[in-house]
Design a protein around this motif. Structure first.
Motif, PDB file in Angstrom:
ATOM      1  N   HIS A  93      84.683  52.559  74.984  1.00  0.00           N
ATOM      2  CA  HIS A  93      83.547  52.269  74.106  1.00  0.00           C
ATOM      3  C   HIS A  93      83.356  53.386  73.087  1.00  0.00           C
ATOM      4  O   HIS A  93      83.105  53.128  71.904  1.00  0.00           O
ATOM      5  N   ALA A  94      83.496  54.633  73.544  1.00  0.00           N
ATOM      6  CA  ALA A  94      83.295  55.770  72.648  1.00  0.00           C
ATOM      7  C   ALA A  94      84.382  55.850  71.577  1.00  0.00           C
ATOM      8  O   ALA A  94      84.103  56.165  70.422  1.00  0.00           O
ATOM      9  N   VAL A  95      85.610  55.569  71.950  1.00  0.00           N
ATOM     10  CA  VAL A  95      86.721  55.646  71.002  1.00  0.00           C
ATOM     11  C   VAL A  95      86.684  54.484  70.017  1.00  0.00           C
ATOM     12  O   VAL A  95      86.980  54.643  68.830  1.00  0.00           O
ATOM     13  N   GLY A  96      86.322  53.308  70.489  1.00  0.00           N
ATOM     14  CA  GLY A  96      86.194  52.154  69.605  1.00  0.00           C
ATOM     15  C   GLY A  96      87.521  51.489  69.281  1.00  0.00           C
ATOM     16  O   GLY A  96      88.597  51.907  69.725  1.00  0.00           O
ATOM     17  N   ARG A  97      87.439  50.458  68.452  1.00  0.00           N
ATOM     18  CA  ARG A  97      88.621  49.667  68.120  1.00  0.00           C
ATOM     19  C   ARG A  97      89.617  50.414  67.233  1.00  0.00           C
ATOM     20  O   ARG A  97      90.793  50.053  67.171  1.00  0.00           O
ATOM     21  N   SER A  98      89.156  51.425  66.532  1.00  0.00           N
ATOM     22  CA  SER A  98      90.052  52.142  65.626  1.00  0.00           C
ATOM     23  C   SER A  98      90.940  53.151  66.344  1.00  0.00           C
ATOM     24  O   SER A  98      91.861  53.702  65.753  1.00  0.00           O
ATOM     25  N   VAL A 112      93.413  58.730  71.542  1.00  0.00           N
ATOM     26  CA  VAL A 112      93.569  59.203  70.169  1.00  0.00           C
ATOM     27  C   VAL A 112      92.521  58.477  69.341  1.00  0.00           C
ATOM     28  O   VAL A 112      92.435  57.244  69.388  1.00  0.00           O
ATOM     29  N   LEU A 113      91.708  59.236  68.655  1.00  0.00           N
ATOM     30  CA  LEU A 113      90.687  58.657  67.789  1.00  0.00           C
ATOM     31  C   LEU A 113      90.853  59.203  66.387  1.00  0.00           C
ATOM     32  O   LEU A 113      91.500  60.236  66.183  1.00  0.00           O
ATOM     33  N   VAL A 114      90.291  58.514  65.413  1.00  0.00           N
ATOM     34  CA  VAL A 114      90.370  58.940  64.024  1.00  0.00           C
ATOM     35  C   VAL A 114      89.016  59.498  63.622  1.00  0.00           C
ATOM     36  O   VAL A 114      88.005  58.797  63.656  1.00  0.00           O
ATOM     37  N   ASP A 115      88.992  60.784  63.260  1.00  0.00           N
ATOM     38  CA  ASP A 115      87.753  61.511  62.975  1.00  0.00           C
ATOM     39  C   ASP A 115      87.631  61.768  61.472  1.00  0.00           C
ATOM     40  O   ASP A 115      87.782  62.900  61.011  1.00  0.00           O
ATOM     41  N   ARG A 116      87.349  60.735  60.724  1.00  0.00           N
ATOM     42  CA  ARG A 116      87.265  60.882  59.266  1.00  0.00           C
ATOM     43  C   ARG A 116      86.057  61.703  58.832  1.00  0.00           C
ATOM     44  O   ARG A 116      86.081  62.338  57.792  1.00  0.00           O
TER      45      ARG A 116
END
Length: 204
Positions: A93-98, A112-116
């Protein structure tokens, strides 16, 4: 035989093959999912994580349930399984679909998450507190989850394996640190530790 009958007869093998192909696709997808948590298995996670690492804003995260063996020994394996399933759901849930989350094995997870927006430190500090909340189905189980992470942009020439090793070192540094430091200095502590963890042998 009429044209309609011939057409119907010819359609039967195609229909059977379509059903079989659909079944095979479902089986392949299931094989890529961990049966307990529903997260990606190590191999499936690795493939997707490598694609995300093409983005310079990617962040590699490792999570490890603290005192998990003690939870199993004290409360039983059903409680341990419930803890793993809830931890996985909260991470996803925290990481999300991206992003992508996988179970590497046992009580260890990777993401792996994207931190824009450059807010990974704040997000992971909040996530750490969320992961420490009791499980509804096992309210007597009290533990926490140690997080270690590293920014892709800080190590642009390293592959996923190297970044996971860095996140691993950071996670165990956080696990050994006092709780106030663990919570207040995630950005400095977790993202910067690159030394070798005692007793942990590096792999190629």
């Amino acid at each position: 035989m009429s044209l309609l009958a011939l057409t119907a007869a010819a359609a039967l093998p195609a229909t059977a093959w379509g059903v079989h192909a659909g079944w095979m696709v479902r089986r392949l997808r299931a094989a890529r999912r961990d049966p307990l948590t529903g997260l990606w298995t190590r191999d499936a996670f690795t493939r997707q994580a490598r694609r995300l690492l093409r983005n310079r804003h990617a962040v590699v995260v490792l999570a490890d349930v603290d005192r998990f063996k003690q939870v199993n020994d004290t409360h039983g394996h059903a409680a341990g399984d419930a803890l793993l399933a809830v931890t996985a759901a909260r991470l996803a849930h925290a990481v999300g679909r991206s992003g992508v989350v996988g179970r590497l094995g046992g009580d260890e997870f990777a993401a792996v998450l994207v931190d824009r927006g450059g807010t990974a430190a704040d997000q992971l500090a909040i996530l750490g507190r969320i992961l420490a909340r009791p499980v509804d189905t096992a309210p007597d189980v009290h533990t926490s989850v140690s997080l270690g992470w590293v920014r892709r942009a800080d190590h642009p020439d390293e592959d996923l394996s190297a970044l996971l090793r860095r996140a691993d070192e950071a996670m165990y540094a956080a696990k050994r640190a006092p709780v106030p430091v663990h919570r207040a200095a995630l950005d400095r502590l977790l993202a910067s530790v690159t030394g070798r963890r005692p007793g942990r042998r590096r792999t190629a």
